[in-house]
Design a protein around this motif. Structure first.
Motif, PDB file in Angstrom:
ATOM      1  N   SER A  28       1.662   2.198  -3.623  1.00 38.79           N
ATOM      2  CA  SER A  28       0.604   2.201  -4.622  1.00 38.79           C
ATOM      3  C   SER A  28       0.210   3.626  -4.995  1.00 38.79           C
ATOM      4  O   SER A  28      -0.080   4.456  -4.125  1.00 38.79           O
ATOM      5  CB  SER A  28      -0.624   1.454  -4.099  1.00 38.79           C
ATOM      6  N   ASP A  29       0.193   3.911  -6.296  1.00 39.11           N
ATOM      7  CA  ASP A  29      -0.226   5.231  -6.779  1.00 39.11           C
ATOM      8  C   ASP A  29      -1.715   5.264  -7.118  1.00 39.11           C
ATOM      9  O   ASP A  29      -2.169   6.124  -7.868  1.00 39.11           O
ATOM     10  CB  ASP A  29       0.587   5.615  -8.029  1.00 39.11           C
ATOM     11  N   THR A  30      -2.485   4.332  -6.565  1.00 45.88           N
ATOM     12  CA  THR A  30      -3.916   4.282  -6.823  1.00 45.88           C
ATOM     13  C   THR A  30      -4.584   5.577  -6.367  1.00 45.88           C
ATOM     14  O   THR A  30      -4.344   6.031  -5.242  1.00 45.88           O
ATOM     15  CB  THR A  30      -4.546   3.096  -6.067  1.00 45.88           C
ATOM     16  N   TYR A  32      -4.474  -4.907  -0.818  1.00 47.85           N
ATOM     17  CA  TYR A  32      -3.062  -4.580  -0.804  1.00 47.85           C
ATOM     18  C   TYR A  32      -2.281  -5.721  -0.155  1.00 47.85           C
ATOM     19  O   TYR A  32      -2.637  -6.213   0.918  1.00 47.85           O
ATOM     20  CB  TYR A  32      -2.807  -3.298  -0.008  1.00 47.85           C
ATOM     21  N   ALA A  65       0.831  -1.205   0.000  1.00 47.45           N
ATOM     22  CA  ALA A  65       0.000   0.000   0.000  1.00 47.45           C
ATOM     23  C   ALA A  65       0.862   1.250   0.000  1.00 47.45           C
ATOM     24  O   ALA A  65       0.484   2.275  -0.574  1.00 47.45           O
ATOM     25  CB  ALA A  65      -0.925  -0.004   1.220  1.00 47.45           C
ATOM     26  N   ASN A  91      -5.356   6.790  -2.562  1.00 45.78           N
ATOM     27  CA  ASN A  91      -4.419   6.274  -1.565  1.00 45.78           C
ATOM     28  C   ASN A  91      -3.390   7.354  -1.255  1.00 45.78           C
ATOM     29  O   ASN A  91      -2.540   7.675  -2.081  1.00 45.78           O
ATOM     30  CB  ASN A  91      -3.713   5.021  -2.082  1.00 45.78           C
ATOM     31  N   GLU A  92      -3.463   7.919  -0.071  1.00 44.67           N
ATOM     32  CA  GLU A  92      -2.576   9.030   0.300  1.00 44.67           C
ATOM     33  C   GLU A  92      -1.258   8.563   0.908  1.00 44.67           C
ATOM     34  O   GLU A  92      -0.339   9.354   1.071  1.00 44.67           O
ATOM     35  CB  GLU A  92      -3.294   9.955   1.305  1.00 44.67           C
ATOM     36  N   LEU A  93      -1.170   7.280   1.260  1.00 41.18           N
ATOM     37  CA  LEU A  93      -0.001   6.801   2.000  1.00 41.18           C
ATOM     38  C   LEU A  93       1.286   6.980   1.213  1.00 41.18           C
ATOM     39  O   LEU A  93       2.326   7.339   1.780  1.00 41.18           O
ATOM     40  CB  LEU A  93      -0.202   5.330   2.379  1.00 41.18           C
TER      41      LEU A  93
END
Length: 500
Positions: free
Chosen positions: A242-244, A419, A239, A247-249
Motif C-alpha cells: 500500500s502506498d497510503t 488492510y 499492507a 504507511n512506511e512498510l
C-alpha cells in the motif's frame, strides 16, 4: 414488409402467414429458460512429451453451473482439465487459477503448465504482431499431476447468468466459496477424492489460494485435505504494497526489488543479484526501517547516513532521494531509474523498458511488461480453446476484466478500510494439517508482488516455517516468460509434488 402491408388483401394474408411462421421460428430459436440451461462440456484426446515422459491425455473444457437454493443457475464456471490416460484415481491433481481479480487462467495455462504454450520473446522484448505460434510445452506438469485450470466468474469464458447478483460472487470470501465448490464438484464428478491434492495461483491467485484453503480445510462438514499450496508471485498481506501516506512498510519491502532492478539495468554494482538483494534486505530491515519509523524525529545526521546507501541500492541520485524525502514510490522509480536514457521500466517485470510520450512526469504512461506480452497470450487461448479443444461460445475470453472495481475486500467482518491479510489462513492450515506444505515462487524483477513482501507475510507469528519453501527466478511477475525460468519453475514444482 411495409411494402406488402400496403398491397392488396391477398398479400396481407400471405404476410400474416409468413409472420406467424417467423414467430414460430423465433420461438424455436430463442434460448431455453435459465432453469433449463445445460452446461457445454467438450472432451478431446491428445498426446505429448512432458518432463521427458510421453503421455496420452484428455482435455476437457466445460461449464460447471452453480445454482441458487431454488435450483436456478447463477454462474457458469469454465474449467479446463488435462488428465493423463488411462486415468488413475490416486494420481495427484493440481487445481490452478490466475489472479487480478479479473484475470483468466490463460497466463499459467498457456505460459507455464499447460500442454501448449505461446511463443513470445524470452529476453524481455515486445511480443510484436501476430502470428504467435503455439508450441508443444515439454515443461508442462502433466507427467506428475493432472491439471485443472479454473476461471472464476468474470474471467475467461466464465460469467454470471441472468439476474445473478455480482455482490454474491465478487469478493475475497464469496469468490473463495465458489472456487471451493467447483473443486468439490470436480472431485465428485471425476472420482478423485483419494488423489493427492495441490492448489495453486499467481498474483491475486495466491490471495485466492489462501482464502480457498480456508474454505476447503476450515469446514467441518466437507473438508478437503490438501497436500500442497503453490504460490507464484505472492500477495497475502496488502499492507506491504500500500502506498497510503504514512504507511512506511512498502518502502521497506520494495527496496530489495529496487536493488535487483538497479543492478539489472547497470545502475548498481554487485557480483550477483542474490548477493545484492540480501544486502538490500539487511539494510531495509535494519538502518532504513529504524530511520523510517522515526519519521520527522530523524536527525540531519541520520538522514545523511541513510541517503548514501539508499542511493547505492536504488541507483537513484542522492539529490533525487532527498527531494523524495528518502521515500521512493514504485511509480516514481519506474519513471526515474532510466530517465537519463529516455526509458521507463515495467511493473510486472522491471527488465522490460518502454518509451513514454515525453520524458517528463512522475509515472509511466503504461506498463511495458504488460503490453509487451498480452496480445500473444490472448491469441493463444482463443486459438487453443476455440480450435483444438472445440469450445463453442460467442463470449469474449476475458484475460483481464474490470470486476476488481466491484470487489468486496472485507474478510471476517472487518471494516473495508482495514488492510487485507490472508496469510493467517495459511498459518492455520499448516498448523491443522501436518501433511501440508507451501511452495513460494518469486521473481527478482517483480514489482507487482515483490519477493521481500512475500517473505515478510509468510514469516509472521503462527506460520510454521519448516514447511514453507522459497524459490527465486531471474525474471518478473510471470517468470515463465523467460525460457530458463519456466524450465526451473516446473523442475522445482515437480520436485515439490513428488516430495509429498
Amino acid at each position: 414488409m411495409k411494402y406488402r402491408l400496403g398491397a392488396a388483401a391477398v398479400a396481407l394474408v400471405v404476410c400474416a402467414s409468413g409472420a406467424a411462421a417467423q414467430q414460430g421460428k423465433d420461438k424455436e430459436a430463442s434460448p431455453p429458460p435459465v432453469a433449463d440451461m445445460k452446461p457445454q462440456v467438450v472432451t478431446t484426446r491428445h498426446q505429448g512429451v512432458f518432463g521427458g515422459v510421453r503421455t496420452n491425455y484428455s482435455a476437457t473444457i466445460g461449464e460447471t453451473l452453480i445454482k441458487n437454493d431454488e435450483g436456478v443457475p447463477q454462474v457458469a464456471v469454465v474449467t479446463t482439465a488435462y488428465v493423463r490416460e488411462p486415468r488413475d484415481p490416486k494420481r495427484p491433481v493440481f487445481f490452478l487459477f490466475n489472479g487480478g481479480p479479473g484475470s483468466g487462467s490463460v497466463w499459467l495455462q498457456m505460459g507455464a503448465f499447460g500442454p501448449k504454450r505461446v511463443a513470445i520473446p524470452s529476453d524481455a522484448r515486445d511480443d510484436g504482431a501476430p502470428p504467435y505460434p503455439l508450441l508443444d510445452n515439454p515443461d508442462s506438469l502433466l507427467d506428475v499431476a493432472d491439471l485443472v485450470f479454473i476461471d472464476p466468474p468474470g474471467t475467461g469464458f466464465s460469467h454470471l447468468i441472468g439476474k445473478a447478483d455480482p455482490k454474491e460472487y465478487y469478493g475475497v470470501t464469496q469468490d473463495a466459496k465458489l472456487v471451493a465448490e467447483v473443486i468439490r464438484r470436480w472431485l465428485n464428478d471425476n472420482g478423485r477424492w483419494g488423489s493427492p491434492k495441490f492448489l495453486g495461483g499467481e498474483s491475486y491467485g495466491t490471495t485466492r489460494s489462501a482464502a480457498v484453503v480456508n474454505q476447503l480445510e476450515g469446514s467441518t462438514y466437507n473438508d478437503v485435505g490438501l497436500n500442497g499450496v503453490i504460490l507464484i508471485s505472492t500477495v497475502l498481506d496488502f499492507a506491504a504494497g500500500s502506498d497510503t501516506p504514512g504507511n512506511e512498510l512498502g518502502y521497506i519491502t520494495n527496496l530489495p526489488s529496487m536493488a535487483a532492478t538497479a543492478l539489472y539495468h547497470g545502475k548498481a554494482q554487485s557480483p550477483s543479484v542474490e548477493q545484492f538483494a540480501e544486502e538490500a534486505r539487511q539494510f531495509a530491515l535494519g538502518p532504513y526501517a529504524a530511520f523510517l519509523l522515526k519519521g520527522q524525529r530523524a536527525t540531519a545526521e541520520e538522514r545523511t547516513a541513510i541517503r548514501g546507501p539508499l542511493a547505492r541500492f536504488t541507483g537513484l541520485s542522492e539529490s533525487y532521494l532527498e527531494q523524495a524525502d528518502l521515500r521512493v514510490t514504485p511509480d516514481r522509480f519506474y519513471k526515474q531509474l532510466l530517465r537519463d536514457r529516455g526509458l521507463t521500466i515495467g511493473r510486472l517485470d522491471t527488465r522490460y523498458t518502454g518509451r513514454d510520450y515525453d520524458n517528463a512526469g512522475e509515472s509511466p504512461d503504461n506498463d511495458p511488461s504488460f503490453y509487451g506480452i498480452d496480445a500473444g497470450y490472448t491469441s493463444a487461448i482463443n486459438s487453443w480453446a476455440r480450435g483444438s479443444l472445440g469450445f463453442r461460445t460467442d463470449r469474449e475470453y476475458q484475460s483481464i476484466s474490470g470486476i476488481g472495481a466491484q470487489w468486496d475486500w472485507r474478510i471476517g467482518g472487518r471494516d473495508s478500510n482495514a488492510y487485507l491479510n490472508v496469510a493467517p489462513y495459511i498459518g492455520r492450515a499448516l498448523r491443522e494439517n501436518s501433511g501440508l506444505r507451501v511452495f513460494v515462487g518469486q521473481g527478482y524483477y517483480d514489482f507487482a508482488t515483490p519477493f521481500f513482501a512475500a517473505e515478510y507475510a509468510l514469516s509472521r507469528t503462527g506460520i510454521p516455517q519448516d514447511r514453507v519453501q522459497f524459490h527465486y527466478y531471474h525474471a518478473g511477475h510471470m517468470m515463465y516468460v523467460r525460457d530458463e525460468d519456466r524450465a526451473k519453475l516446473t523442475r522445482d514444482i515437480r520436485a515439490f509434488i513428488r516430495g509429498r
